[in-house]
Design an enzyme around this catalytic site. Sequence first.
Site, PDB file in Angstrom:
ATOM      1  N   GLY A  13       0.790  -1.228   0.000  1.00 24.03           N
ATOM      2  CA  GLY A  13       0.000   0.000   0.000  1.00 24.03           C
ATOM      3  C   GLY A  13       0.820   1.275   0.000  1.00 24.03           C
ATOM      4  O   GLY A  13       1.822   1.389  -0.703  1.00 24.03           O
ATOM      5  N   ILE A  14       0.364   2.229   0.798  1.00 25.23           N
ATOM      6  CA  ILE A  14       1.020   3.538   0.873  1.00 25.23           C
ATOM      7  C   ILE A  14       2.471   3.398   1.304  1.00 25.23           C
ATOM      8  O   ILE A  14       3.365   4.043   0.761  1.00 25.23           O
ATOM      9  CB  ILE A  14       0.242   4.474   1.828  1.00 25.23           C
ATOM     10  CG1 ILE A  14      -1.131   4.811   1.238  1.00 25.23           C
ATOM     11  CG2 ILE A  14       1.040   5.739   2.125  1.00 25.23           C
ATOM     12  CD1 ILE A  14      -2.069   5.522   2.206  1.00 25.23           C
ATOM     13  N   ASP A  48       6.703  -5.448  14.904  1.00 25.39           N
ATOM     14  CA  ASP A  48       5.311  -5.176  15.256  1.00 25.39           C
ATOM     15  C   ASP A  48       5.320  -3.957  16.165  1.00 25.39           C
ATOM     16  O   ASP A  48       5.825  -4.025  17.292  1.00 25.39           O
ATOM     17  CB  ASP A  48       4.676  -6.370  15.949  1.00 25.39           C
ATOM     18  CG  ASP A  48       3.173  -6.229  16.108  1.00 25.39           C
ATOM     19  OD1 ASP A  48       2.664  -5.086  16.020  1.00 25.39           O
ATOM     20  OD2 ASP A  48       2.504  -7.242  16.337  1.00 25.39           O
ATOM     21  N   VAL A  49       4.785  -2.852  15.695  1.00 26.11           N
ATOM     22  CA  VAL A  49       4.890  -1.586  16.417  1.00 26.11           C
ATOM     23  C   VAL A  49       4.135  -1.560  17.741  1.00 26.11           C
ATOM     24  O   VAL A  49       4.313  -0.639  18.528  1.00 26.11           O
ATOM     25  CB  VAL A  49       4.465  -0.379  15.543  1.00 26.11           C
ATOM     26  CG1 VAL A  49       5.399  -0.229  14.346  1.00 26.11           C
ATOM     27  CG2 VAL A  49       3.007  -0.485  15.122  1.00 26.11           C
ATOM     28  N   TYR A 140     -10.334   4.521  14.293  1.00 25.61           N
ATOM     29  CA  TYR A 140      -9.345   4.891  13.286  1.00 25.61           C
ATOM     30  C   TYR A 140      -9.172   6.414  13.220  1.00 25.61           C
ATOM     31  O   TYR A 140      -8.049   6.924  13.220  1.00 25.61           O
ATOM     32  CB  TYR A 140      -9.772   4.344  11.926  1.00 25.61           C
ATOM     33  CG  TYR A 140      -8.787   4.591  10.816  1.00 25.61           C
ATOM     34  CD1 TYR A 140      -7.639   3.822  10.703  1.00 25.61           C
ATOM     35  CD2 TYR A 140      -9.009   5.584   9.868  1.00 25.61           C
ATOM     36  CE1 TYR A 140      -6.730   4.039   9.681  1.00 25.61           C
ATOM     37  CE2 TYR A 140      -8.108   5.811   8.835  1.00 25.61           C
ATOM     38  CZ  TYR A 140      -6.969   5.030   8.751  1.00 25.61           C
ATOM     39  OH  TYR A 140      -6.073   5.253   7.733  1.00 25.61           O
ATOM     40  N   LYS A 144      -5.750   8.573  14.051  1.00 21.86           N
ATOM     41  CA  LYS A 144      -5.121   9.447  13.065  1.00 21.86           C
ATOM     42  C   LYS A 144      -5.133  10.912  13.519  1.00 21.86           C
ATOM     43  O   LYS A 144      -4.198  11.668  13.245  1.00 21.86           O
ATOM     44  CB  LYS A 144      -5.786   9.287  11.691  1.00 21.86           C
ATOM     45  CG  LYS A 144      -5.583   7.894  11.090  1.00 21.86           C
ATOM     46  CD  LYS A 144      -4.100   7.556  10.920  1.00 21.86           C
ATOM     47  CE  LYS A 144      -3.871   6.234  10.232  1.00 21.86           C
ATOM     48  NZ  LYS A 144      -2.455   6.006   9.903  1.00 21.86           N
TER      49      LYS A 144
END
Length: 151
Positions: A13-14, A48-49, A140, A144
């Site tokens: 992805g991004i 894994d953050v 979410y 963000k």
Amino acid sequence: MSRVVLITGGNRGIGLSIARKFESLGDVVVVTSRSGEPINGLNVVKCDVINTESVDAAFSFVEENFGPVEIAVANAGITKDKLLVRMTDEDIDDVLNTNLVGAIRVARRATRSMTQARTGRIVFVSSVVAHMGSAGQVNYAASKSGLVGAA
């Protein structure tokens, strides 16, 4: 002049697009993924953050093999979209811990070498929903929005 760039969640992805752009600029790019699976042409480290030790290990790997991280892109993120009334504590915790707390962990670890070098860049990848919300994405959007405040 080549820089060492670490991109969390850079396996698709991004994040993968960001990695490819830095790569095209001649930078040394290392991407993280939870699986650590190889990605054609890119350096990959398992990370894994949501786990501080995993973040530390990823940075240590990069530092030992490529040098200090000069640009850290905190991109790793997940979604668990549901209407708030159906959202579980786990849905909330998982998204906040990955998207927001994980990014802060990455920034905290990145600042070690950046402070010593007196230079560096940290990029948080947020979303338009940080400013306007979206149905079924309260966890979410909050994660963000938190990145905007953290930055």
